[in-house]
Design a protein around this motif. Sequence first.
Motif, PDB file in Angstrom:
ATOM      1  N   ILE A 422     107.383  74.961  79.252  1.00  0.00           N
ATOM      2  CA  ILE A 422     107.006  74.890  77.834  1.00  0.00           C
ATOM      3  C   ILE A 422     107.484  73.597  77.189  1.00  0.00           C
ATOM      4  O   ILE A 422     106.826  73.052  76.307  1.00  0.00           O
ATOM      5  CB  ILE A 422     107.509  76.121  77.048  1.00  0.00           C
ATOM      6  CG1 ILE A 422     109.029  76.157  76.981  1.00  0.00           C
ATOM      7  CG2 ILE A 422     106.983  77.409  77.646  1.00  0.00           C
ATOM      8  CD1 ILE A 422     109.536  77.044  75.870  1.00  0.00           C
ATOM      9  N   ARG A 423     108.623  73.094  77.650  1.00  0.00           N
ATOM     10  CA  ARG A 423     109.110  71.836  77.083  1.00  0.00           C
ATOM     11  C   ARG A 423     108.163  70.679  77.429  1.00  0.00           C
ATOM     12  O   ARG A 423     107.817  69.868  76.578  1.00  0.00           O
ATOM     13  CB  ARG A 423     110.516  71.534  77.600  1.00  0.00           C
ATOM     14  CG  ARG A 423     111.094  70.260  76.991  1.00  0.00           C
ATOM     15  CD  ARG A 423     112.507  70.006  77.440  1.00  0.00           C
ATOM     16  NE  ARG A 423     112.604  69.646  78.855  1.00  0.00           N
ATOM     17  CZ  ARG A 423     113.090  70.444  79.800  1.00  0.00           C
ATOM     18  NH1 ARG A 423     113.513  71.650  79.496  1.00  0.00           N
ATOM     19  NH2 ARG A 423     113.161  70.046  81.053  1.00  0.00           N
ATOM     20  N   GLN A 424     107.753  70.623  78.681  1.00  0.00           N
ATOM     21  CA  GLN A 424     106.863  69.538  79.102  1.00  0.00           C
ATOM     22  C   GLN A 424     105.524  69.608  78.379  1.00  0.00           C
ATOM     23  O   GLN A 424     104.901  68.576  78.107  1.00  0.00           O
ATOM     24  CB  GLN A 424     106.649  69.593  80.614  1.00  0.00           C
ATOM     25  CG  GLN A 424     107.879  69.228  81.430  1.00  0.00           C
ATOM     26  CD  GLN A 424     108.336  67.806  81.168  1.00  0.00           C
ATOM     27  OE1 GLN A 424     107.542  66.882  81.049  1.00  0.00           O
ATOM     28  NE2 GLN A 424     109.650  67.622  81.062  1.00  0.00           N
ATOM     29  N   ALA A 425     105.092  70.822  78.039  1.00  0.00           N
ATOM     30  CA  ALA A 425     103.817  70.973  77.331  1.00  0.00           C
ATOM     31  C   ALA A 425     103.855  70.268  75.989  1.00  0.00           C
ATOM     32  O   ALA A 425     102.890  69.587  75.592  1.00  0.00           O
ATOM     33  CB  ALA A 425     103.493  72.454  77.143  1.00  0.00           C
ATOM     34  N   VAL A 426     104.958  70.408  75.265  1.00  0.00           N
ATOM     35  CA  VAL A 426     105.074  69.771  73.947  1.00  0.00           C
ATOM     36  C   VAL A 426     105.319  68.277  74.087  1.00  0.00           C
ATOM     37  O   VAL A 426     104.738  67.466  73.365  1.00  0.00           O
ATOM     38  CB  VAL A 426     106.196  70.429  73.116  1.00  0.00           C
ATOM     39  CG1 VAL A 426     106.348  69.729  71.776  1.00  0.00           C
ATOM     40  CG2 VAL A 426     105.887  71.906  72.905  1.00  0.00           C
ATOM     41  N   VAL A 427     106.168  67.894  75.033  1.00  0.00           N
ATOM     42  CA  VAL A 427     106.472  66.478  75.212  1.00  0.00           C
ATOM     43  C   VAL A 427     105.209  65.697  75.592  1.00  0.00           C
ATOM     44  O   VAL A 427     105.016  64.554  75.168  1.00  0.00           O
ATOM     45  CB  VAL A 427     107.571  66.291  76.275  1.00  0.00           C
ATOM     46  CG1 VAL A 427     107.744  64.825  76.635  1.00  0.00           C
ATOM     47  CG2 VAL A 427     108.897  66.864  75.773  1.00  0.00           C
ATOM     48  N   LYS A 428     104.333  66.328  76.344  1.00  0.00           N
ATOM     49  CA  LYS A 428     103.120  65.636  76.798  1.00  0.00           C
ATOM     50  C   LYS A 428     102.006  65.678  75.759  1.00  0.00           C
ATOM     51  O   LYS A 428     101.267  64.706  75.586  1.00  0.00           O
ATOM     52  CB  LYS A 428     102.620  66.264  78.098  1.00  0.00           C
ATOM     53  CG  LYS A 428     103.487  65.980  79.305  1.00  0.00           C
ATOM     54  CD  LYS A 428     102.927  66.659  80.544  1.00  0.00           C
ATOM     55  CE  LYS A 428     103.811  66.378  81.766  1.00  0.00           C
ATOM     56  NZ  LYS A 428     103.305  67.072  82.979  1.00  0.00           N
ATOM     57  N   ASN A 429     101.866  66.807  75.078  1.00  0.00           N
ATOM     58  CA  ASN A 429     100.672  67.015  74.247  1.00  0.00           C
ATOM     59  C   ASN A 429     100.946  67.101  72.748  1.00  0.00           C
ATOM     60  O   ASN A 429     100.005  67.131  71.948  1.00  0.00           O
ATOM     61  CB  ASN A 429      99.951  68.295  74.692  1.00  0.00           C
ATOM     62  CG  ASN A 429      99.600  68.275  76.175  1.00  0.00           C
ATOM     63  OD1 ASN A 429      99.108  67.278  76.687  1.00  0.00           O
ATOM     64  ND2 ASN A 429      99.867  69.382  76.869  1.00  0.00           N
ATOM     65  N   GLY A 430     102.187  67.178  72.354  1.00  0.00           N
ATOM     66  CA  GLY A 430     102.486  67.359  70.939  1.00  0.00           C
ATOM     67  C   GLY A 430     102.384  66.072  70.156  1.00  0.00           C
ATOM     68  O   GLY A 430     102.265  64.968  70.704  1.00  0.00           O
ATOM     69  N   SER A 431     102.426  66.210  68.842  1.00  0.00           N
ATOM     70  CA  SER A 431     102.460  65.049  67.974  1.00  0.00           C
ATOM     71  C   SER A 431     103.802  64.348  68.132  1.00  0.00           C
ATOM     72  O   SER A 431     104.725  64.869  68.759  1.00  0.00           O
ATOM     73  CB  SER A 431     102.275  65.480  66.519  1.00  0.00           C
ATOM     74  OG  SER A 431     103.383  66.269  66.104  1.00  0.00           O
TER      75      SER A 431
END
Length: 592
Positions: A422-431
Amino acid sequence: MGVTESLPRWDMDVVFPGLNSEEFSAAFAKLEHELDELELLFTRHGVGLDGCPDLEAFDDVLDAYNRFSDQIRTLSAYIRAFTTTDSRNELASARNSEIDIHLGRTRKLTKNLIAWIKGLNLEALFSASEVARDHEFALVKAKIGAQHLMSTEEESLASDLEITGMSSWGRLYSNVVSQLTVGIELDGGHESMPMSLLRTLAYSSDRKRRKTAYEAELTAWQTVQVPLCAALNSIKGETLTLCNRRGWSDPLDETLFNCNMDRQTLQAMMTAARESFPDFRRYLRVKAKALGLEKLAFYDLFAPVGDSQDHWDYHSACNFVEDQFRTYSDKLGDFAARSFRENWVDVEPRPGKTDGAFCMGLRNDESRILMNFKPAFGAVSTLAHELGHAYHNLCLHGRTATQRATPMTLAETASIFCETIIRQAVVKNGSASEQFSVLEASLQGSCQVVVDISCRYLFEQSVFEKRRKRELSARELCDIMRGAQIDTYGDGLDCEALHPYMWEAKGHYYGRSYYNFPYMFGLLFGLGLYDVYQREPESFRARYDDLLSSTGLADAETLGRRFGIDITTPDFWRASLGQIRKEIDQFEALVG
């Protein structure tokens, strides 16, 4: 969303209607009967230190032991579901005391079984019994462990005394802390709140509020330092006495044996961790800069940075976790959805509830998760972490109780992996702002697991060393804790605003020894596995569930080699810490 809003509680009615129900009473009576029968079976076959090992009896003995272990696991978890969510529940406390007696009898049987295995010819046993071959690792380990048993009478006495000794002191700690109410001046008025709720104020964006809570917390810990100091001294003293009588040179040796790892691996990991302290201190200085401070105080460690923290209410967290789990596999996503649908999670902080978070196996492939949700990404990460434990339990379903005996080191494998997803999901795709907040939450957690865990390890090591000679005062315990914090956090924190009472705040000191470094092992081992997944996703998925299913069937070094990992040298641990260093670099760049 405020943390006091009504949130889901776990559903235990699917097991029994209640602690005072006829169904529970019948199950408890059946447990007592089965325990009596198991003791008779052990007596009949001479299972114990002085028994004459009988190869033909082995299958019956181990099958009966495993079946009973499954029964007491479910009843213990059911009772714990009430004691950990309401320490004032007198019926639950009474039931917990009753099952403690049965757990004590069970520990005696376990020790007798291990002693019996010592006399077995394992080579002949493996040749004759498929059941034995299925439990090869556990049997070989038991034969080694049997070298560290006292006589049958002494082990029996130790099990009896543990109920009124270590276990009783541990219960005292839990009851004192869960019922500790703290007075605090907030927003111009006086409030009283449980310690578990007070500690959530460490996540407030208002520094004055954080400092006020911190000062109130220190004052509150002083009011209970006498009983908690007595509890800690008694638990560590009992541990040292039993280790000495059982032939362990140090409690750490016993812990490493139980963790299925050796000192070479531990030393390699701790060496790499100490090398990483300058990077973590750099992170702390960058966080201070982001908060507009010259230096962080202890009460600033969990301060939110960025403006996306308040977006994480619990229901959004559930949806996000499920969606990201599905990027790995539908099996993992479906599992998360099931846990939410069937109310496996007790979410809200409230008076009488145990602080922190944990996952416990309940029955078959079911688990239950306790957390104290805070409206920040850190709590989302905690949810994913505990669901990882529950997924691990799912993968262990079908194994016997003996085969499921996973050491703490490997017990963190799935939880860290799920957190990383879940952390990588935000780091890669988040604002940019989301990346900033999530990176900070990730580094906050990594700092706790590497730096603070090192601090806890050093504290416990020092306490054991000094406790060999005499009991320690509360002031001495505070001094040791403060020294360990300075040694690990260094100039990353204001040395005039540390937390010398963390020996009271961390319940891990009041049970098994060294309930600390396995968390670091889990984080860095999990990061190493995630790196393998990124490089070889398809082959990794095919092997990963089997790895989780096998954590009680091999030592950590052997399981690591399945994925081409050598955990006995610092290089592996340095590589995992290098992934965290990259996050620190990213965070520093965003702040700059």
